[in-house]
Structure formats: C-alpha cells, structure tokens
Scaffold this motif. Structure first.
Motif: not given
Length: 309
Positions: A211-218
């Motif tokens: 699974p990939l976790i990203g930074i979206k809208d902070g």
C-alpha cells in the motif's frame, strides 16, 4: 556582492548572492552541507520519550528497534516548537539577511505553521514586512523541495518577495510524496494516521500488496497499491516510473529526494534505479529521517518525494 536594483515602477528584484535567508524545520531533512552552504537556520522540535533515552543505538531508529525487543509499549510524544523558537530564528536571520523565508511542516499534521505566524507577529512592524511564512503542506523531502525551488528563484533574480511566496504556494500541489511504512503502528499511535487506514495498510501487506501512503492536501492519505512488489524499493520505483512517464516523454527533468528510517542500502538502491533507469531523474540527496518524523514513520520506512524540475 551584487546590489539590489530598483526600477522606476518600484519593483525590487533580487539577484544572485542577495541577502535572503531561510528558516526551516528539522523535519525537512536537509543535509548538513546544504544547511551550511545557504546559512539556513534550523528549527528543532520537542520530543518526549524517556523510556528509550537510555537504550543503546547511534540514532533514534536503532533505539526504537531495541524498544521493540524489550517490548516497551510507550510511544514518543511530540509537540511543535514554540513561537519563541521561531522568533529567535527570525531575529538571527534578519541580522544577516534583508528578507527571510520560513517554510514549515504541513499545518494539517502540526501546529508549527501557527507558531511561525505568531512569532512573525511579535516582530516590529518594519521587520514583519521582511519575513514570509510558507506552509509547505508537506513533510521531509516534500518540504525540502520547496527550499530548493526557493534557491532557484533567488538565483534567477526575476521575482519580488511576494511573487516568490506566491510561486512556492502554487508549487505545493505539484509535489509528490510517497511513504511506505514497515509498520504503521508508530504513526497511528501518534494520531497522525487513523486506525482505519493503518488497518488497511496491514491487510494489504498480509496478502503481498504494497500500500502507498501519500501527502495530499497536507494530510497522510492512501494513494494506491503496488501488486507484485513486496520489496519497498521496487514498489516506490514503479510508482515514480508510472507517475512521471508523461513528463519524461516530454523530456522534462524530475527532481527527487529520498529519506529513510535507517535503511541506507534501500535508499541507495532506489537512488541508483532512478538515476540509471529514469531519463531526466535527478536525486538531489538521500538522508536519514530526523528524530521527529522518524519516530512517526518508524524504522526502515522509506519516503520518496519528487517534482518536475
């Protein structure tokens, strides 16, 4: 030193080696040589975890591994820097530079931005006009990429301070940041990831999916999965390869930063793959995660940040 030139329109432009300083949090993970070269003032964060202080280890990740072995159930408690810490940093930089930029950790996960703004308001009015605070809406390498763009804009010498601030704020949405945790328990315990997302990460890993976790809208959010890639390095390489294909087909350059939870070999492998197999990929640096972000990400975590360069 090159002088600042003012045109009849009262538009003040900056030129290489002009007096512009940077204040940035330790969470940006900038290497020592970059900090020294640009005379950057680094803001430290508060961390309280007495149970691991006496454990063996050369860095926080080694101590965290020891804590797991000893089945220590506590987790680090962190807090944002006080306004006074920022105020002192501003004053130091204002003594050396004509203007100061401050790039903070995402305001969605930390109160750092608020502290930075409060500190600016404590300055004398004429000095407040010389300080520009930018919420990176990012962490680690994502935050550092804004600093590198600031250096570019300073060297280009074509924009005013307000124009630079506007460009940096517009650039935030174009920064890509991907995180793979060996175990999400650290960030979950700190309240930066919901139990729902943490459990999703665990379920995916159990069936051999990364699974990939990203930074979206902070904020930390799920952004996708990588099948057939149990190896963290392969999963992240596949992600950047897919997401940058269009840019690379247009012969665009890609700036990359890699940070890690005490896994230099994995970070170096990823760097080598990007530079050898991605046309136009440039890794600006690899660096170990700082103690604050590191205690949230955990040992062996890998963070990949990139943007069109």
């Amino acid at each position: 030193m090159k002088k600042i030139r003012t045109f009849s329109s009262r538009r003040t432009l900056i030129y290489p080696q002009s007096k512009i300083g940077l204040v940035i949090g330790k969470g940006a993970d900038l290497p020592k040589e970059i900090i020294e070269k640009h005379q950057i003032e680094i803001i430290s964060y508060k961390a309280d975890w007495p149970e691991v202080e006496g454990l063996p280890g050369e860095n926080i990740f080694q101590k965290m591994r020891e804590a797991e072995k000893k089945e220590i159930k506590t987790f680090v408690k962190t807090s944002q820097p006080s306004p006074k810490v920022f105020l002192d940093a501003y004053k130091k930089q204002l003594e050396k530079f004509e203007n100061v930029f401050c790039i903070t950790l995402t305001s969605k996960l930390s109160g750092t931005y608020n502290s930075a703004i409060q500190a600016k308001n404590f300055l004398k009015p004429q000095n407040q006009e010389r300080v520009f605070v930018v919420d990176s809406l990012n962490v680690s390498g994502g935050q550092a990429l804004l600093a590198f763009r600031l250096f570019d804009l300073i060297n280009e010498g074509e924009k005013t301070m307000k124009e630079i601030k506007k460009e940096l704020e517009e650039l935030r949405s174009k920064i890509n940041c991907r995180v793979i945790f060996k175990d999400p328990k650290w960030v979950e315990a700190a309240g930066r990831m919901s139990p729902t997302i943490a459990n999703w990460v665990r379920r995916m890993e159990k069936v051999g999916i990364r699974p990939l976790i990203g930074i979206k809208d902070g904020l930390l959010k799920p952004v996708g999965i990588k099948t057939g890639a149990k190896d963290i390095v392969i999963a992240l390489f596949k992600e950047i390869k897919e997401k940058t294909r269009k840019l690379r087909n247009q012969n665009k350059k890609i700036r990359v930063i890699i940070t890690h939870g005490d896994d230099v070999k994995a970070a170096q492998r990823l760097k080598d793959m990007i530079e050898k197999e991605l046309e136009g990929g440039e890794v600006l640096f690899i660096n170990i995660l700082n103690d604050i972000i590191g205690t949230l990400a955990g040992p062996d975590a890998l963070i990949l940040s990139w943007i069109e360069g």
